[in-house]
Scaffold this active site. Structure first.
Site, PDB file in Angstrom:
ATOM      1  N   HIS A  91     -88.010  33.832 -55.173  1.00 49.38           N
ATOM      2  CA  HIS A  91     -89.293  34.076 -54.615  1.00 49.38           C
ATOM      3  C   HIS A  91     -89.877  35.132 -55.523  1.00 49.38           C
ATOM      4  CE1 HIS A  91     -92.093  36.401 -52.238  1.00 49.38           C
ATOM      5  NE2 HIS A  91     -92.156  35.194 -51.310  1.00 49.38           N
ATOM      6  N   GLU A 139     -96.194  29.193 -54.269  1.00 53.33           N
ATOM      7  CA  GLU A 139     -96.606  30.366 -53.588  1.00 53.33           C
ATOM      8  C   GLU A 139     -97.351  31.466 -55.083  1.00 53.33           C
ATOM      9  OE1 GLU A 139     -94.368  30.915 -49.913  1.00 53.33           O
ATOM     10  OE2 GLU A 139     -93.489  32.297 -51.398  1.00 53.33           O
TER      11      GLU A 139
END
Ligand code: 13P
Length: 251
Positions: free
Chosen positions: A100, A170
């Site tokens: 992430h 993302e």
């Protein structure tokens, strides 16, 4: 004909660094009461402290996959503060989020470590969810496709093309309270590049300021087969409303 065991759409949330055990259990109990659309695979990624409590309510093999937000690439050892894939699996996780952007930006996560963690997850039969994405500067410089393609290539180094790995696009500029929500046209080229580099066995999810207002547009982008949500799904009603949107658009 599509294989009914292979989900046609994904909806998931990471709670990041939020929720007490009581809050986690309450949310999980609400998810346990939902009838999910056929072909839709929901997943929830609690903080490490709550994986076990959530997995007691949403056990492995049930309709909702439980994940971990990170794990070390070694199975065990002197790594103070870390948890390993066997440990999160023992707690009930069957999915592992890796790379992430918050971990890449604040905790020194490199492409090389992401790849080690992908292999660690696969060694233990845990589904890797690899997050990739460019920052605002890289987008402005026109290097988003190149950068993200290289992140995907590095993450999948040494992984057989038939092995299932989830990929989540993302963009850093779209994530979190200070993020700018992406419009569907902003993500088309990068999603196409991820699908090409990732290959046909790899679902591509989109994440970054997904909300009830923009979910339908984002899930309709060609190649996007799921949404990965932070803030808008931290209340269970948000999660289930987004799940309905995804189910309507893609199952
Ligand atoms: P937000 O939906 O809060 O922008 O977070 C997205 C995300 O980082 C999911 O992993």
């Amino acid at each position: 004909m599509s294989d009914p065991a292979v989900p046609s759409a994904w909806i998931g949330t990471s709670w990041k660094m939020t929720k007490t055990l009581a809050q986690a259990r309450e949310y999980a109990q609400a998810l346990a009461r939902v009838s999910w659309a056929e072909g839709l695979q929901p997943f929830v990624i609690p903080p490490a402290t709550a994986i076990s409590a959530v997995a007691d309510i949403l056990p492995p093999g049930g309709p909702v996959l439980v994940g971990a937000q990170d794990a070390h690439w070694e199975d065990a050892g002197a790594w103070t503060g870390e948890v390993s894939v066997p440990q999160v699996k023992d707690a009930g996780a069957r999915l592992l989020e890796i790379g992430h952007s918050e971990r890449r930006a604040h905790f020194g996560e490199t492409d090389e470590r992401v790849n080690l963690k992908v292999h660690a997850a696969l060694r233990h039969g845990v589904l890797p969810l690899v997050c990739v994405g460019e920052d605002a500067e890289q987008r402005a410089a026109g290097s988003a496709v190149e950068l993200v393609s290289s992140q995907v290539r590095a993450a999948l180094d040494g992984v057989a093309s038939s092995t299932q790995v989830l990929l989540a696009y993302e963009p850093v500029w779209a994530i979190g309270a200070g993020g700018t929500p992406a419009a569907p046209e902003d993500i088309v080229d990068v999603v196409a590049a991820i699908a090409e580099v990732g290959g046909p066995a790899r679902p591509v999810l989109y994440g970054g300021s997904v909300s009830l207002d923009n979910a339908a547009g984002l899930i309709s982008v060609p190649g996007v087969t799921g949404l990965f949500v932070g803030r808008s799904a931290w209340e269970v009603e948000g999660f289930t409303a987004l799940a309905e949107i995804v189910a309507q658009r893609s199952t």
